[in-house]
Design a protein around this motif. Sequence first.
Motif: not given
Length: 232
Positions: A82-108
């Motif tokens: 099983p592979v956990v693949y995480i990429s922060f390459g797409a888009g721009v994170h303009r706040s901590v909230d946006e980063l946390q949303n990205t985490f949630q999307e990765i988990f989903l």
Amino acid sequence: MKKLPVGIQSFVEIRTENYYYVDKTPFVKKLVDEGKYFFLSRPRRFGKSLFLDTLRQAFLGKRELFQGLFLEENWDWSQKYPVVYISFGAGVHRSVDELQNTFQEIFLEHEKFYQVKLTYPSIKGRFKELIEVLVEKHNQKAVVLIDEYDKPILDNIHKPELAAEIREELKNFYSVLKDADPYLKFCFLTGVTKFSKVSIFSGLNNLEDITISPDYAAICGYTQEEFENTFA
């Protein structure tokens, strides 16, 4: 005639859509034979994401993608991980909230792909839970691949206070990897900045930096010989 792989980051696309490909799969074998935790820094558009996807497809056991390449006959295809693949390459994170949303999307995305359900409330806890749930479900250790680990920080490098906040969020997230050691088969992280300069992996003291290792100099990009042989 094959197509030139300009800007293609997907190993699957390159191997199924008739693109030229310089065989970097010997490095996959070499990494797995020599260690467990690796870090690679390279400039943007240097092939880091493509190599990470190559690793992902190998660990997922997609042998059909490696026909004619070094790894086809030099890999245990009976083992799939099983592979956990995480990429922060797409888009721009303009706040901590946006980063946390990205985490949630990765988990989903991982919940959907692996048909699992995560229940821990915290982001750190859910990352740990994801690794453990996948190990239990597949009865195999997990592989963690992280692309552009530092991009959320670099997105805000002109805002030092925000960049520091985001760095702390990432540091908390990545700290899971040290405690997850018994569950991990392999871990590979890429970025633009050297991790020692960002102080983000203080807990992960066994991360081997191969950025300037002569043995891995050609892991991304093309040598002159590769260029002449493949793109003649």
